[in-house]
Motif scaffolding. Structure first.
Motif, PDB file in Angstrom:
ATOM      1  N   SER A   4       4.242  21.034   3.595  1.00 57.40           N
ATOM      2  CA  SER A   4       4.347  21.386   5.034  1.00 57.40           C
ATOM      3  C   SER A   4       3.065  22.009   5.667  1.00 57.40           C
ATOM      4  O   SER A   4       2.637  21.570   6.691  1.00 57.40           O
ATOM      5  N   ALA A   5       2.561  23.182   4.847  1.00 47.23           N
ATOM      6  CA  ALA A   5       1.241  23.406   5.471  1.00 47.23           C
ATOM      7  C   ALA A   5       0.262  22.629   5.325  1.00 47.23           C
ATOM      8  O   ALA A   5      -0.874  22.440   6.108  1.00 47.23           O
ATOM      9  N   LEU A   6       0.208  22.067   4.135  1.00 48.05           N
ATOM     10  CA  LEU A   6      -0.972  20.716   4.047  1.00 48.05           C
ATOM     11  C   LEU A   6      -0.702  19.704   5.025  1.00 48.05           C
ATOM     12  O   LEU A   6      -1.932  19.260   5.365  1.00 48.05           O
ATOM     13  N   GLN A   7       0.245  19.314   5.243  1.00 48.85           N
ATOM     14  CA  GLN A   7       0.682  18.452   6.122  1.00 48.85           C
ATOM     15  C   GLN A   7      -0.250  18.994   7.651  1.00 48.85           C
ATOM     16  O   GLN A   7      -0.853  18.096   8.517  1.00 48.85           O
ATOM     17  N   THR A   8       0.169  19.971   8.001  1.00 45.75           N
ATOM     18  CA  THR A   8      -0.184  20.689   9.140  1.00 45.75           C
ATOM     19  C   THR A   8      -1.837  20.595   9.221  1.00 45.75           C
ATOM     20  O   THR A   8      -2.548  20.156  10.214  1.00 45.75           O
ATOM     21  N   ILE A   9      -2.408  21.213   8.201  1.00 45.75           N
ATOM     22  CA  ILE A   9      -3.919  21.204   7.929  1.00 45.75           C
ATOM     23  C   ILE A   9      -4.622  19.942   8.492  1.00 45.75           C
ATOM     24  O   ILE A   9      -5.592  19.765   8.935  1.00 45.75           O
ATOM     25  N   LEU A  10      -4.010  18.960   7.485  1.00 45.90           N
ATOM     26  CA  LEU A  10      -4.385  17.623   7.660  1.00 45.90           C
ATOM     27  C   LEU A  10      -4.486  16.981   9.016  1.00 45.90           C
ATOM     28  O   LEU A  10      -5.356  16.410   9.282  1.00 45.90           O
ATOM     29  N   LEU A  11      -3.238  17.001   9.569  1.00 51.40           N
ATOM     30  CA  LEU A  11      -3.357  16.796  10.762  1.00 51.40           C
ATOM     31  C   LEU A  11      -4.199  17.344  11.887  1.00 51.40           C
ATOM     32  O   LEU A  11      -4.901  16.497  12.533  1.00 51.40           O
ATOM     33  N   ALA A 189      -6.357   9.215  15.322  1.00 55.04           N
ATOM     34  CA  ALA A 189      -6.004  10.255  14.491  1.00 55.04           C
ATOM     35  C   ALA A 189      -4.902  10.318  13.730  1.00 55.04           C
ATOM     36  O   ALA A 189      -4.846  10.645  12.491  1.00 55.04           O
ATOM     37  N   LEU A 190      -3.764   9.776  14.239  1.00 58.69           N
ATOM     38  CA  LEU A 190      -2.572   9.904  13.711  1.00 58.69           C
ATOM     39  C   LEU A 190      -2.487   8.712  12.340  1.00 58.69           C
ATOM     40  O   LEU A 190      -1.782   8.875  11.407  1.00 58.69           O
ATOM     41  N   ARG A 191      -3.185   7.588  12.679  1.00 58.54           N
ATOM     42  CA  ARG A 191      -3.245   6.617  11.554  1.00 58.54           C
ATOM     43  C   ARG A 191      -4.335   7.064  10.482  1.00 58.54           C
ATOM     44  O   ARG A 191      -3.625   6.710   9.340  1.00 58.54           O
ATOM     45  N   ARG A 192      -5.266   7.810  10.813  1.00 58.77           N
ATOM     46  CA  ARG A 192      -5.814   8.332   9.585  1.00 58.77           C
ATOM     47  C   ARG A 192      -5.118   9.295   9.005  1.00 58.77           C
ATOM     48  O   ARG A 192      -5.268   9.218   7.694  1.00 58.77           O
ATOM     49  N   PHE A 193      -4.293  10.242   9.603  1.00 61.42           N
ATOM     50  CA  PHE A 193      -3.419  10.992   8.887  1.00 61.42           C
ATOM     51  C   PHE A 193      -2.518  10.476   8.181  1.00 61.42           C
ATOM     52  O   PHE A 193      -2.237  10.714   6.889  1.00 61.42           O
ATOM     53  N   GLY A 194      -1.952   9.358   8.539  1.00 59.03           N
ATOM     54  CA  GLY A 194      -0.942   8.352   7.810  1.00 59.03           C
ATOM     55  C   GLY A 194      -1.551   8.032   6.385  1.00 59.03           C
ATOM     56  O   GLY A 194      -0.778   8.010   5.383  1.00 59.03           O
ATOM     57  N   ARG A 195      -2.715   7.576   6.420  1.00 60.09           N
ATOM     58  CA  ARG A 195      -3.409   6.914   5.270  1.00 60.09           C
ATOM     59  C   ARG A 195      -3.533   7.817   4.508  1.00 60.09           C
ATOM     60  O   ARG A 195      -3.377   7.857   3.208  1.00 60.09           O
ATOM     61  N   GLU A 196      -4.275   9.118   4.947  1.00 57.22           N
ATOM     62  CA  GLU A 196      -4.620  10.073   3.861  1.00 57.22           C
ATOM     63  C   GLU A 196      -3.445  10.834   3.374  1.00 57.22           C
ATOM     64  O   GLU A 196      -3.519  11.331   2.134  1.00 57.22           O
ATOM     65  N   TRP A 197      -2.594  11.109   4.160  1.00 57.20           N
ATOM     66  CA  TRP A 197      -1.244  11.869   3.668  1.00 57.20           C
ATOM     67  C   TRP A 197      -0.431  11.139   2.513  1.00 57.20           C
ATOM     68  O   TRP A 197       0.034  11.730   1.653  1.00 57.20           O
ATOM     69  N   SER A 198      -0.648   9.799   2.673  1.00 51.73           N
ATOM     70  CA  SER A 198       0.250   9.081   1.556  1.00 51.73           C
ATOM     71  C   SER A 198      -0.176   9.348   0.193  1.00 51.73           C
ATOM     72  O   SER A 198       0.434   9.271  -0.705  1.00 51.73           O
ATOM     73  N   GLY A 199      -1.779   9.475   0.153  1.00 50.70           N
ATOM     74  CA  GLY A 199      -2.077   9.768  -1.077  1.00 50.70           C
ATOM     75  C   GLY A 199      -2.057  11.060  -1.692  1.00 50.70           C
ATOM     76  O   GLY A 199      -1.717  11.326  -2.813  1.00 50.70           O
ATOM     77  N   MET A 200      -2.002  12.110  -0.598  1.00 53.55           N
ATOM     78  CA  MET A 200      -2.060  13.404  -0.826  1.00 53.55           C
ATOM     79  C   MET A 200      -0.687  13.902  -1.318  1.00 53.55           C
ATOM     80  O   MET A 200      -0.321  14.908  -2.123  1.00 53.55           O
ATOM     81  N   ALA A 201       0.370  13.317  -0.637  1.00 58.09           N
ATOM     82  CA  ALA A 201       1.938  13.452  -0.944  1.00 58.09           C
ATOM     83  C   ALA A 201       2.452  12.942  -2.288  1.00 58.09           C
ATOM     84  O   ALA A 201       3.469  13.233  -2.841  1.00 58.09           O
ATOM     85  N   ARG A 202       1.800  12.041  -2.870  1.00 53.55           N
ATOM     86  CA  ARG A 202       2.001  11.403  -4.102  1.00 53.55           C
ATOM     87  C   ARG A 202       2.716  12.371  -5.012  1.00 53.55           C
ATOM     88  O   ARG A 202       3.795  12.209  -5.792  1.00 53.55           O
ATOM     89  N   PRO A 203       2.033  13.496  -5.552  1.00 50.81           N
ATOM     90  CA  PRO A 203       2.557  14.365  -6.487  1.00 50.81           C
ATOM     91  C   PRO A 203       3.780  14.764  -6.187  1.00 50.81           C
ATOM     92  O   PRO A 203       4.889  15.327  -6.831  1.00 50.81           O
ATOM     93  N   PHE A 204       3.976  15.452  -4.759  1.00 50.83           N
ATOM     94  CA  PHE A 204       5.233  15.684  -4.399  1.00 50.83           C
ATOM     95  C   PHE A 204       6.343  15.065  -4.314  1.00 50.83           C
ATOM     96  O   PHE A 204       7.572  15.131  -4.704  1.00 50.83           O
ATOM     97  N   LEU A 205       6.014  13.639  -3.944  1.00 45.49           N
ATOM     98  CA  LEU A 205       7.034  12.724  -4.014  1.00 45.49           C
ATOM     99  C   LEU A 205       7.496  12.491  -5.193  1.00 45.49           C
ATOM    100  O   LEU A 205       8.603  12.193  -5.511  1.00 45.49           O
ATOM    101  N   LEU A 206       6.527  12.431  -6.169  1.00 45.53           N
ATOM    102  CA  LEU A 206       6.924  12.327  -7.596  1.00 45.53           C
ATOM    103  C   LEU A 206       7.836  13.030  -8.110  1.00 45.53           C
ATOM    104  O   LEU A 206       8.971  12.716  -8.640  1.00 45.53           O
TER     105      LEU A 206
END
Length: 530
Positions: A4-11, A189-206
């Protein structure tokens, strides 16, 4: 860092780097947020001599600083664009689907207890033996996967995690489909956030997928047990067995193997061969009271299914907690954070980025362009060193250089020319050797593969088909480097250095190069983005 913190910073990062004019977050608000958090830190640590240290891995103090600043700016964005809350909720993943799957698992388990619709329990038949067999196969597959991962650097994949990644991307894209009409900078900005977050979230989603998988299996077995006990309280159950191929001695041996551990724990004895023969259904004869067998079934299911699955879910939970608390930040975010800390007046010692050219001697303007790009991508407080060129056939020299640079450089950059045709035995050998050496000896050091377009552009100058040829070369290098688990940063470095042309176009090129470099940063400690 917690997702959640990483989401906020990336956004906030994507908004700040996309919205240059300050339409969404005024430049004054950004500066004030930095000063406000700095004042908070000063009050909390009066003896501190300055800002939190800016290091390649970033200290906990630096991470807390940037998170507080991002929270302040997010509160301002929410007031102007409530859609960001919807995007953040989607980025969190399918948090509700876990509860639905758990409820369904319990329902299925209860249904299995009454599968045949009778009052009989066949102690040698499905569902218990089927569930145990299935779980043993799963345990074997998981063990094989662990052994394979121990021999491979590839990040583990999960169909559930991959499906969630795609679902998040599609939902965010759908939400922002018409957003260009009312706020183009925010939509970008939000489209870029969606693209980058999908990769960063992978270990958490796994890890969340693992939790869901194991807890669902445990709940299914618990539902089976609960269903048997509830039906046993209401109905008179009868336990026995029947088989065309098995006789009492073989059935007794199977029952001892299956229920033996539960028998030892509960003290409920398994009948002798003669007793098992008496339990065999033949017409209206056979069978006996099922209470004792229900207890054995419950304990057996707990031993083979519930306990191992709960332990596996606990391991996934601890891994998630560890990743949230101590996991390395994605290199693309580290550069942004370092730049913010540098702008906040941090006096940390400069880190070193080491550039190693391969198979060509970069022109002075390309070197200066690389320095500009790295300073922007990694934060202004970076010293850039350029090593001597490694020639064809000398790829083994990279290991010696890395060993010398290990205590000095926090970033390793391989610089290659777009004019060269990538070859496995040369370029590939160098990339693989660098990647593998960093994995084994310096996992926290980031690697960046830069492909300089300048030599090829100079060679093709005046050619009518230059643009098409450059695009073709870019695709070739992208496919080649991707084969080694990395992403190349393909950029014309000489164009970044020149001061000719319009300032706006030059700044846009530098921003694009900075973003490409951050996206291409690789670290052995952090799974690569897709």
């Amino acid at each position: 860092m917690h997702p959640s913190a990483l989401q906020t910073i990336l956004l906030i990062q994507t908004i700040e780097e996309t919205d240059r004019t300050g339409e969404l977050i005024p430049l004054a608000d950004r500066a004030e947020a930095t000063r406000a958090v700095a004042r908070e830190v000063a009050r909390e640590r009066p003896a501190s001599t300055g800002r939190p240290a800016s290091t390649p891995t970033l200290s906990p103090a630096a991470q807390r600083f940037i998170h507080r600043r991002a929270d302040l700016l997010l509160s301002k964005v929410r007031g102007r664009a409530p859609v960001v809350d919807q995007v953040l909720a989607l980025a969190a993943g399918l948090t509700w689907i876990g509860r639905v799957v758990w409820v369904l698992a319990v329902i299925v388990g209860v249904s299995l207890s009454a599968l045949d619709g009778s009052r009989r329990i066949n102690i040698l038949a499905f569902p218990l033996i089927g569930l145990i067999a299935w779980n043993l196969l799963v345990y074997a597959a998981l063990w094989v996967a662990v052994l394979r991962r121990s021999r491979s650097d590839a990040a583990p994949r999960s169909w559930s995690a991959s499906w969630q990644e795609r679902w998040i991307g599609r939902r965010i894209a759908k939400l922002l489909r018409d957003s260009d009409r009312f706020n183009a900078p925010l939509a970008a900005a939000l489209r870029r956030f969606g693209r980058e977050w999908s990769g960063m979230a992978r270990p958490f989603l796994l890890l969340r997928a693992k939790q869901l998988f194991h807890l669902s299996a445990a709940l299914l077995a618990a539902g089976l047990i609960a269903g048997m006990y509830v039906r046993g309280l209401v109905l008179r159950y009868e336990a026995g067995w029947e088989s065309t191929f098995l006789g009492p001695p073989t059935a007794h041996a199977l029952l001892v193997a299956l229920y033996g551990p539960a028998s030892l724990l509960t003290g409920i004895a398994i009948p002798s061969i003669e007793g098992i023969a008496a339990l065999r259904w033949a017409g209206t004869a056979g069978g006996d009271e099922a209470a004792a067998w229900i207890h054995l079934i419950a304990v057996t299911a707990a031993l083979y299914i519930i306990v191992p699955r709960l332990l596996a879910a606990l391991v996934a939970t601890l891994q998630f907690w560890r990743l949230s608390r101590r996991g390395p930040l994605p290199p693309s975010v580290v550069g942004y954070i370092r730049a913010v800390l540098s702008g906040a007046g941090g006096g940390a010692e400069a880190d070193v980025a080491n550039i190693t050219p391969y198979a060509y001697v970069p022109a002075p303007e390309s070197i200066r362009g690389a320095q500009l790009m790295l300073a922007a991508a990694l934060g202004g407080n970076v010293t850039v060193n350029v090593s001597g060129t490694i020639r064809y056939g000398e790829e083994e020299a990279i290991e010696g250089r890395l060993a010398c640079d290990q205590r000095v450089a926090s970033w390793q950059v391989l610089l290659m020319s777009l004019a060269a045709t990538p070859e496995v035995e040369n370029h590939g050998a160098l990339i693989a050797a660098t990647r593998d050496w960093l994995t084994q000896h310096a996992g926290a050091v980031s690697l960046l593969v830069v492909i300089d377009e300048a030599p090829y552009a100079a060679r093709m100058h005046g050619d009518a088909g230059m643009e098409a040829r450059v695009v073709e070369r870019r695709d070739l290098w992208l496919r080649f480097v991707s084969g080694y688990g990395l992403r190349p940063c393909v950029v014309n470095l000489a164009q970044l250095e020149t001061e000719a042309g319009e300032t706006t176009a030059r700044d846009a090129a530098r921003d694009a190069a900075r973003d490409a470099a951050r996206a291409a940063l690789w670290s052995a400690d952090v799974p690569a983005a897709p």
